[in-house]
Motif scaffolding. Structure first.
Motif, short mmCIF file in Angstrom:
data_model
loop_
_atom_site.label_atom_id
_atom_site.label_comp_id
_atom_site.label_asym_id
_atom_site.label_seq_id
_atom_site.Cartn_x
_atom_site.Cartn_y
_atom_site.Cartn_z
N GLU A 125 63.36 137.42 -124.95
CA GLU A 125 63.06 138.73 -124.38
C GLU A 125 62.83 139.74 -125.50
N ALA A 126 61.72 140.44 -125.41
CA ALA A 126 61.41 141.52 -126.34
C ALA A 126 61.54 142.83 -125.57
N VAL A 127 62.38 143.72 -126.08
CA VAL A 127 62.61 145.01 -125.42
C VAL A 127 62.20 146.13 -126.36
N LEU A 128 61.35 147.00 -125.88
CA LEU A 128 61.04 148.22 -126.60
C LEU A 128 61.83 149.33 -125.93
N PHE A 129 62.81 149.86 -126.64
CA PHE A 129 63.57 151.00 -126.16
C PHE A 129 62.85 152.23 -126.71
N LEU A 130 62.16 152.94 -125.85
CA LEU A 130 61.32 154.08 -126.26
C LEU A 130 61.81 155.34 -125.58
N GLU A 159 53.49 148.95 -122.38
CA GLU A 159 54.13 147.73 -121.90
C GLU A 159 53.09 146.63 -121.63
N ARG A 160 51.96 147.01 -121.10
CA ARG A 160 50.90 146.03 -120.81
C ARG A 160 50.40 145.38 -122.10
N CYS A 173 58.83 140.68 -121.62
CA CYS A 173 58.79 141.98 -122.28
C CYS A 173 59.18 143.08 -121.33
N SER A 174 59.84 144.09 -121.88
CA SER A 174 60.13 145.28 -121.08
C SER A 174 60.15 146.51 -121.96
#
Length: 194
Positions: A125-130, A159-160, A173-174
């Motif tokens: 899982e790849a998470v971008l905390f933005l 995200e796309r 991804c999220s």
């Protein structure tokens, strides 16, 4: 519970194991595998946090933290240049490679990830905390709704692009912020102003 500070936020992992993967350069005590062996190699990048939320599940989470509350213009520039999602993709892939090398080298901080890496995780899982400047409600309700819509469209686009690059490689991804981390994530975040 394991707490990992990152800027004005504290990432909390009630179960499992997590590390601040990119370390803290100004604190020699936390010179980790990435800082000792990989950072000096030109163009090798790293995400901020690596976690296994529950020991019973073979799930490896790579979290990149970006706080643009103070510099929204920089975020806009990166999005327009399409550099921003690519940077997160690179950090994700470099981190996965670095973790494998660290586990293979027997790094004591990373040895707890050996099951997730050497047995091949069933979930990546790849998470971008933005975190961004909150959209404020003004006297014009139409303007507020437009700003919310624009923000939602912008985040969906980021995200796309992440998903189009990482999903074919087996990553889920999220894109989240402090108010949208789902309870099922296995971790949470709280705002801790400096």
């Amino acid at each position: 519970m394991q707490n990992i500070p990152e800027g004005d936020f504290e990432f909390q992992f009630p179960q499992g194991y997590a590390v601040k993967y990119d370390g803290e350069k100004d604190k020699p005590v936390s010179r980790n595998y990435y800082l000792q062996n990989l950072e000096s190699i030109n163009s090798i990048k790293a995400v901020d946090i690596v976690a296994v939320p529950m020991a019973t599940i073979q799930r490896l989470i790579l979290i990149e933290v970006k706080d643009f509350r103070e510099d929204d213009a920089d975020l806009q520039k990166k999005i327009e240049e399409e550099h921003f999602p690519l940077e997160v993709v690179q950090k994700t892939l470099h981190t996965l490679s670095g973790l494998y090398l660290g586990v293979r080298a027997g790094d004591p901080e990373l040895v707890l990830f050996s099951k997730q890496l050497l047995d091949l995780p069933t979930e990546l899982e790849a998470v971008l905390f933005l975190e961004q400047i909150p959209v404020k409600r003004g006297p014009n309700d139409k303007g507020y709704k437009y700003a919310l819509s624009t923000r939602a469209t912008q985040r969906q686009g980021i995200e796309r692009r992440l998903k189009s690059a990482l999903k074919p490689l087996g990553f889920r991804c999220s894109l989240v912020d402090a108010s949208s981390v789902p309870p099922s994530a296995g971790w949470q975040v709280v705002h801790k102003p400096a």
